[in-house]
Design a protein around this motif. Structure first.
Motif, PDB file in Angstrom:
ATOM      1  N   ASP A  91       0.687  -1.317  -0.146  1.00 36.93           N
ATOM      2  CA  ASP A  91       0.021   0.098   0.040  1.00 36.93           C
ATOM      3  C   ASP A  91       0.859   1.342   0.053  1.00 36.93           C
ATOM      4  N   HIS A  92       2.074   1.295   0.639  1.00 40.15           N
ATOM      5  CA  HIS A  92       2.973   2.353   0.731  1.00 40.15           C
ATOM      6  C   HIS A  92       4.155   2.440  -0.197  1.00 40.15           C
ATOM      7  N   ASN A  93       4.367   1.627  -1.202  1.00 43.02           N
ATOM      8  CA  ASN A  93       5.366   1.337  -2.065  1.00 43.02           C
ATOM      9  C   ASN A  93       5.616   2.649  -2.600  1.00 43.02           C
ATOM     10  N   GLU A  94       4.814   3.241  -3.252  1.00 44.21           N
ATOM     11  CA  GLU A  94       4.995   4.388  -4.125  1.00 44.21           C
ATOM     12  C   GLU A  94       5.118   5.423  -3.356  1.00 44.21           C
ATOM     13  N   ARG A  95       5.027   5.470  -1.858  1.00 45.32           N
ATOM     14  CA  ARG A  95       5.666   6.779  -1.051  1.00 45.32           C
ATOM     15  C   ARG A  95       7.071   6.671  -0.401  1.00 45.32           C
ATOM     16  N   PHE A  96       7.612   5.557  -0.592  1.00 45.17           N
ATOM     17  CA  PHE A  96       8.872   5.272   0.134  1.00 45.17           C
ATOM     18  C   PHE A  96       9.872   6.318  -0.007  1.00 45.17           C
ATOM     19  N   GLU A  97       9.945   6.783  -1.401  1.00 53.69           N
ATOM     20  CA  GLU A  97      11.012   8.024  -1.632  1.00 53.69           C
ATOM     21  C   GLU A  97      10.844   9.177  -0.759  1.00 53.69           C
ATOM     22  N   GLY A  98       9.620   9.331  -0.386  1.00 49.84           N
ATOM     23  CA  GLY A  98       9.160  10.750   0.469  1.00 49.84           C
ATOM     24  C   GLY A  98       9.225  10.292   2.004  1.00 49.84           C
ATOM     25  N   MET A  99       9.429   8.986   2.453  1.00 48.04           N
ATOM     26  CA  MET A  99       9.437   8.791   3.766  1.00 48.04           C
ATOM     27  C   MET A  99      10.809   9.010   4.356  1.00 48.04           C
ATOM     28  N   ASP A 100      11.883   9.277   3.614  1.00 51.20           N
ATOM     29  CA  ASP A 100      13.317   9.631   4.218  1.00 51.20           C
ATOM     30  C   ASP A 100      13.926   8.162   4.518  1.00 51.20           C
ATOM     31  N   LEU A 101      13.678   7.359   3.932  1.00 52.05           N
ATOM     32  CA  LEU A 101      14.318   5.978   3.869  1.00 52.05           C
ATOM     33  C   LEU A 101      15.481   5.836   2.697  1.00 52.05           C
ATOM     34  N   PRO A 102      16.604   5.400   3.340  1.00 52.17           N
ATOM     35  CA  PRO A 102      17.860   5.230   2.665  1.00 52.17           C
ATOM     36  C   PRO A 102      17.684   4.467   1.100  1.00 52.17           C
ATOM     37  N   ALA A 103      17.915   4.973   0.080  1.00 50.27           N
ATOM     38  CA  ALA A 103      17.764   4.320  -1.366  1.00 50.27           C
ATOM     39  C   ALA A 103      17.929   2.676  -1.151  1.00 50.27           C
ATOM     40  N   VAL A 104      19.191   2.486  -0.395  1.00 47.42           N
ATOM     41  CA  VAL A 104      19.537   1.034  -0.306  1.00 47.42           C
ATOM     42  C   VAL A 104      18.373   0.130   0.123  1.00 47.42           C
ATOM     43  N   ILE A 105      17.715   0.829   1.307  1.00 51.41           N
ATOM     44  CA  ILE A 105      16.805   0.141   1.989  1.00 51.41           C
ATOM     45  C   ILE A 105      15.471  -0.124   0.981  1.00 51.41           C
ATOM     46  N   VAL A 106      15.142   0.846   0.437  1.00 55.94           N
ATOM     47  CA  VAL A 106      13.862   1.166  -0.415  1.00 55.94           C
ATOM     48  C   VAL A 106      14.284   0.015  -1.508  1.00 55.94           C
ATOM     49  N   ASN A 107      15.366  -0.187  -2.054  1.00 55.38           N
ATOM     50  CA  ASN A 107      15.569  -1.130  -2.819  1.00 55.38           C
ATOM     51  C   ASN A 107      15.510  -2.648  -2.566  1.00 55.38           C
ATOM     52  N   GLU A 108      15.873  -2.768  -1.142  1.00 48.33           N
ATOM     53  CA  GLU A 108      15.999  -4.118  -0.618  1.00 48.33           C
ATOM     54  C   GLU A 108      14.387  -4.549  -0.111  1.00 48.33           C
ATOM     55  N   ILE A 109      13.574  -3.485   0.050  1.00 50.86           N
ATOM     56  CA  ILE A 109      12.200  -3.831   0.392  1.00 50.86           C
ATOM     57  C   ILE A 109      11.540  -4.358  -0.817  1.00 50.86           C
ATOM     58  N   ARG A 110      11.793  -3.324  -1.897  1.00 54.92           N
ATOM     59  CA  ARG A 110      11.081  -3.808  -3.201  1.00 54.92           C
ATOM     60  C   ARG A 110      11.656  -5.050  -3.788  1.00 54.92           C
ATOM     61  N   ARG A 111      12.956  -5.323  -3.847  1.00 51.49           N
ATOM     62  CA  ARG A 111      13.574  -6.379  -4.218  1.00 51.49           C
ATOM     63  C   ARG A 111      13.023  -7.967  -3.524  1.00 51.49           C
ATOM     64  N   LYS A 112      13.099  -7.870  -1.977  1.00 45.31           N
ATOM     65  CA  LYS A 112      12.565  -8.730  -1.529  1.00 45.31           C
ATOM     66  C   LYS A 112      11.503  -9.126  -0.964  1.00 45.31           C
ATOM     67  N   VAL A 113      10.858  -8.162  -0.954  1.00 43.01           N
ATOM     68  CA  VAL A 113       9.232  -8.305  -0.726  1.00 43.01           C
ATOM     69  C   VAL A 113       8.257  -8.157  -1.937  1.00 43.01           C
ATOM     70  N   LEU A 114       8.673  -7.371  -2.744  1.00 51.90           N
ATOM     71  CA  LEU A 114       7.738  -7.051  -3.765  1.00 51.90           C
ATOM     72  C   LEU A 114       8.360  -7.654  -4.922  1.00 51.90           C
ATOM     73  N   SER A 115       9.493  -8.236  -5.023  1.00 53.98           N
ATOM     74  CA  SER A 115       9.914  -8.905  -6.408  1.00 53.98           C
ATOM     75  C   SER A 115      10.260  -7.831  -7.233  1.00 53.98           C
ATOM     76  N   ILE A 116      10.586  -6.480  -6.869  1.00 48.95           N
ATOM     77  CA  ILE A 116      10.729  -5.503  -8.017  1.00 48.95           C
ATOM     78  C   ILE A 116      12.297  -5.364  -7.739  1.00 48.95           C
ATOM     79  N   HIS A 117      12.718  -5.521  -8.998  1.00 45.41           N
ATOM     80  CA  HIS A 117      14.314  -5.183  -9.065  1.00 45.41           C
ATOM     81  C   HIS A 117      14.785  -3.633  -9.169  1.00 45.41           C
TER      82      HIS A 117
END
Length: 129
Positions: A91-117
């Motif tokens: 539900d919050h995937n599209e808002r990760f960049e605005g959440m002040d999360l490091p890019a490496v963590i956003v990439n890990e979340i998308r890769r491991k949980v959402l299977s988005i590379h």
């Protein structure tokens, strides 16, 4: 450090789990099953080094402890099970960049949980510009 690691990750969880099983058995025998909480596995929490069900769920989804802790701060809920945590991420995937999360963590979340590379998200981002 090895002694600490062995104790914190293996011995303590084993003994805490055994204690909890004995305690649950005793509570059932005295008719106080209402005092038994199945919310969180204390042994698993010790092994993972986390303190909430949401953190356990995020790690079970495949996130590193560091990514789980960072994301947990944004989720701000302590009792999500694995399916609820996955739903929150979706539900919050599209808002990760605005959440002040490091890019490496956003990439890990998308890769491991959402299977988005990361190449997929970069390609999508460039195509939509």
């Amino acid at each position: 450090m090895e002694l600490i690691e062995q104790t914190a990750r293996f011995r303590a969880p084993k003994f805490v789990s055994a204690y909890m099983e004995v305690l649950k058995l005793h509570l059932r025998e005295i008719g106080r099953s209402d005092l038994i909480s199945n919310e969180m596995d204390v042994g698993l929490a010790l092994e993972f080094g986390v303190s909430t069900q949401t953190l356990v769920s995020l790690i079970e989804l495949g996130l590193s402890r560091m990514a789980a802790v960072e994301l947990h701060e944004k989720i701000a809920l302590d009792d999500l099970d694995r399916d609820q945590a996955r739903k929150w991420i979706e539900d919050h995937n599209e808002r990760f960049e605005g959440m002040d999360l490091p890019a490496v963590i956003v990439n890990e979340i998308r890769r491991k949980v959402l299977s988005i590379h990361s190449e997929d998200t970069q390609t999508t981002g460039t195509n939509s510009q």
